[in-house]
Design an enzyme around this catalytic site. Structure first.
Site, PDB file in Angstrom:
ATOM      1  N   ASP A   1     -44.929 -14.011 -16.150  1.00 59.78           N
ATOM      2  CA  ASP A   1     -43.524 -13.968 -16.533  1.00 59.78           C
ATOM      3  C   ASP A   1     -42.682 -13.465 -15.349  1.00 59.78           C
ATOM      4  O   ASP A   1     -43.072 -12.534 -14.647  1.00 59.78           O
ATOM      5  CB  ASP A   1     -43.326 -13.056 -17.747  1.00 59.78           C
ATOM      6  CG  ASP A   1     -41.987 -13.290 -18.434  1.00 59.78           C
ATOM      7  OD1 ASP A   1     -41.982 -13.808 -19.551  1.00 59.78           O
ATOM      8  OD2 ASP A   1     -40.940 -12.946 -17.826  1.00 59.78           O
ATOM      9  N   ILE A   2     -41.526 -14.073 -15.160  1.00 60.74           N
ATOM     10  CA  ILE A   2     -40.671 -13.731 -14.013  1.00 60.74           C
ATOM     11  C   ILE A   2     -40.018 -12.351 -14.187  1.00 60.74           C
ATOM     12  O   ILE A   2     -39.604 -11.730 -13.203  1.00 60.74           O
ATOM     13  CB  ILE A   2     -39.598 -14.832 -13.824  1.00 60.74           C
ATOM     14  CG1 ILE A   2     -39.069 -14.830 -12.392  1.00 60.74           C
ATOM     15  CG2 ILE A   2     -38.459 -14.704 -14.826  1.00 60.74           C
ATOM     16  CD1 ILE A   2     -38.266 -16.068 -12.044  1.00 60.74           C
TER      17      ILE A   2
ATOM     18  N   ASN B   1     -42.074 -15.440 -29.851  1.00 59.16           N
ATOM     19  CA  ASN B   1     -40.700 -15.343 -30.345  1.00 59.16           C
ATOM     20  C   ASN B   1     -40.302 -16.728 -30.840  1.00 59.16           C
ATOM     21  O   ASN B   1     -40.443 -17.717 -30.110  1.00 59.16           O
ATOM     22  CB  ASN B   1     -39.778 -14.871 -29.226  1.00 59.16           C
ATOM     23  CG  ASN B   1     -40.089 -13.441 -28.792  1.00 59.16           C
ATOM     24  OD1 ASN B   1     -40.488 -12.615 -29.604  1.00 59.16           O
ATOM     25  ND2 ASN B   1     -39.923 -13.163 -27.510  1.00 59.16           N
TER      26      ASN B   1
ATOM     27  N   GLN C   1     -36.063 -15.916 -29.177  1.00 57.92           N
ATOM     28  CA  GLN C   1     -36.549 -16.950 -28.254  1.00 57.92           C
ATOM     29  C   GLN C   1     -35.414 -17.419 -27.342  1.00 57.92           C
ATOM     30  O   GLN C   1     -34.312 -17.720 -27.812  1.00 57.92           O
ATOM     31  CB  GLN C   1     -37.105 -18.140 -29.050  1.00 57.92           C
ATOM     32  CG  GLN C   1     -37.718 -19.214 -28.168  1.00 57.92           C
ATOM     33  CD  GLN C   1     -38.382 -20.326 -28.965  1.00 57.92           C
ATOM     34  OE1 GLN C   1     -38.359 -20.321 -30.199  1.00 57.92           O
ATOM     35  NE2 GLN C   1     -38.967 -21.280 -28.262  1.00 57.92           N
TER      36      GLN C   1
ATOM     37  N   HIS D   1     -44.156 -20.783 -26.355  1.00 58.18           N
ATOM     38  CA  HIS D   1     -44.932 -19.984 -25.417  1.00 58.18           C
ATOM     39  C   HIS D   1     -45.477 -18.741 -26.100  1.00 58.18           C
ATOM     40  O   HIS D   1     -44.831 -18.154 -26.965  1.00 58.18           O
ATOM     41  CB  HIS D   1     -44.101 -19.592 -24.186  1.00 58.18           C
ATOM     42  CG  HIS D   1     -42.745 -19.048 -24.496  1.00 58.18           C
ATOM     43  ND1 HIS D   1     -41.687 -19.850 -24.861  1.00 58.18           N
ATOM     44  CD2 HIS D   1     -42.269 -17.777 -24.515  1.00 58.18           C
ATOM     45  CE1 HIS D   1     -40.623 -19.100 -25.087  1.00 58.18           C
ATOM     46  NE2 HIS D   1     -40.955 -17.832 -24.891  1.00 58.18           N
ATOM     47  N   LEU D   2     -46.671 -18.346 -25.687  1.00 57.89           N
ATOM     48  CA  LEU D   2     -47.290 -17.102 -26.148  1.00 57.89           C
ATOM     49  C   LEU D   2     -47.153 -16.096 -25.020  1.00 57.89           C
ATOM     50  O   LEU D   2     -47.522 -16.387 -23.881  1.00 57.89           O
ATOM     51  CB  LEU D   2     -48.783 -17.293 -26.435  1.00 57.89           C
ATOM     52  CG  LEU D   2     -49.213 -18.052 -27.694  1.00 57.89           C
ATOM     53  CD1 LEU D   2     -48.909 -19.530 -27.578  1.00 57.89           C
ATOM     54  CD2 LEU D   2     -50.702 -17.837 -27.944  1.00 57.89           C
TER      55      LEU D   2
HETATM   56  P1  5GP Z   1     -38.657 -15.812 -24.885  1.00 62.10           P
HETATM   57  O1  5GP Z   1     -37.532 -14.831 -24.794  1.00 62.10           O
HETATM   58  O2  5GP Z   1     -38.146 -17.230 -25.058  1.00 62.10           O
HETATM   59  O3  5GP Z   1     -39.710 -15.466 -25.890  1.00 62.10           O
HETATM   60  O4  5GP Z   1     -39.421 -15.738 -23.513  1.00 62.10           O
HETATM   61  C1  5GP Z   1     -39.059 -16.465 -22.389  1.00 62.10           C
HETATM   62  C2  5GP Z   1     -39.710 -15.800 -21.222  1.00 62.10           C
HETATM   63  O5  5GP Z   1     -39.673 -16.678 -20.120  1.00 62.10           O
HETATM   64  C3  5GP Z   1     -39.004 -14.509 -20.785  1.00 62.10           C
HETATM   65  O6  5GP Z   1     -39.914 -13.426 -20.851  1.00 62.10           O
HETATM   66  C4  5GP Z   1     -38.543 -14.817 -19.360  1.00 62.10           C
HETATM   67  O7  5GP Z   1     -38.633 -13.716 -18.499  1.00 62.10           O
HETATM   68  C5  5GP Z   1     -39.474 -15.950 -18.960  1.00 62.10           C
HETATM   69  N1  5GP Z   1     -38.907 -16.864 -17.979  1.00 62.10           N
HETATM   70  C6  5GP Z   1     -37.695 -17.460 -18.049  1.00 62.10           C
HETATM   71  N2  5GP Z   1     -37.507 -18.271 -16.993  1.00 62.10           N
HETATM   72  C7  5GP Z   1     -38.634 -18.176 -16.249  1.00 62.10           C
HETATM   73  C8  5GP Z   1     -39.040 -18.780 -15.012  1.00 62.10           C
HETATM   74  O8  5GP Z   1     -38.322 -19.572 -14.393  1.00 62.10           O
HETATM   75  N3  5GP Z   1     -40.259 -18.446 -14.541  1.00 62.10           N
HETATM   76  C9  5GP Z   1     -41.096 -17.583 -15.205  1.00 62.10           C
HETATM   77  N4  5GP Z   1     -42.284 -17.331 -14.651  1.00 62.10           N
HETATM   78  N5  5GP Z   1     -40.741 -17.002 -16.368  1.00 62.10           N
HETATM   79  C10 5GP Z   1     -39.524 -17.285 -16.880  1.00 62.10           C
END
Ligand code: 5GP
Length: 116
Positions: free
Chosen positions: A33-34, A89, A96, A102-103
């Site tokens: 995760d970034i 999420n 989300q 995604h997990l």
């Molecule tokens: P959500 O909030 O949808 O459950 O999680 C999305 C996740 O994707 C977040 O934890 C966010 O930091 C990660 N994320 C978003 N954009 C990128 C990206 O460009 N690269 C990576 N490695 N992670 C990302």
């Protein structure tokens, strides 16, 4: 159904933007995760663009099992022998932000409960 045909994760799958990929097979890919929320924070995603868990259908049965077993494999590979948490999420109230299923694998420190 939500639109998951093109997200930032599609670009990661196609290797059009960089990501620290830690596992890949023909059905799934896992990358760091970034914006990590724990010492280990890895995302496991299907290559097939399912927008969110609530869009998964009976035909996705095997893929859903594969994602869970992939998460277990990646957590083992990351050395999370003391435990870890898997999070999905789903939708707005679930927090989300990327419309590609995604997990989250979170570990490397004790995690509190309940989440916010
Ligand atoms: P959500 O909030 O949808 O459950 O999680 C999305 C996740 O994707 C977040 O934890 C966010 O930091 C990660 N994320 C978003 N954009 C990128 C990206 O460009 N690269 C990576 N490695 N992670 C990302």
């Amino acid at each position: 159904m939500s639109d998951a045909t093109e997200t930032i994760f599609s670009k990661i799958i196609r290797k059009e933007i960089p990501a620290e990929i830690v596992y890949e097979d023909n059905l799934a890919i896992a990358f760091k995760d970034i914006a990590p929320q724990a010492p280990v924070h890895i995302l496991v995603i299907p290559k097939q663009p399912i927008a969110q868990l609530s869009d998964a259908e009976s035909k996705d049965h095997a893929l859903m099992g594969h994602l869970l077993l992939t998460a277990k494999r990646v957590a083992d590979q990351a050395g999370l022998s003391n435990g870890y948490r898997l999070v999905i999420n789903n939708g707005l109230d679930g927090g989300q932000t990327v419309n590609h299923l995604h997990l989250h694998i979170l570990g490397g420190r004790p995690l509190s409960w309940p989440p916010g």
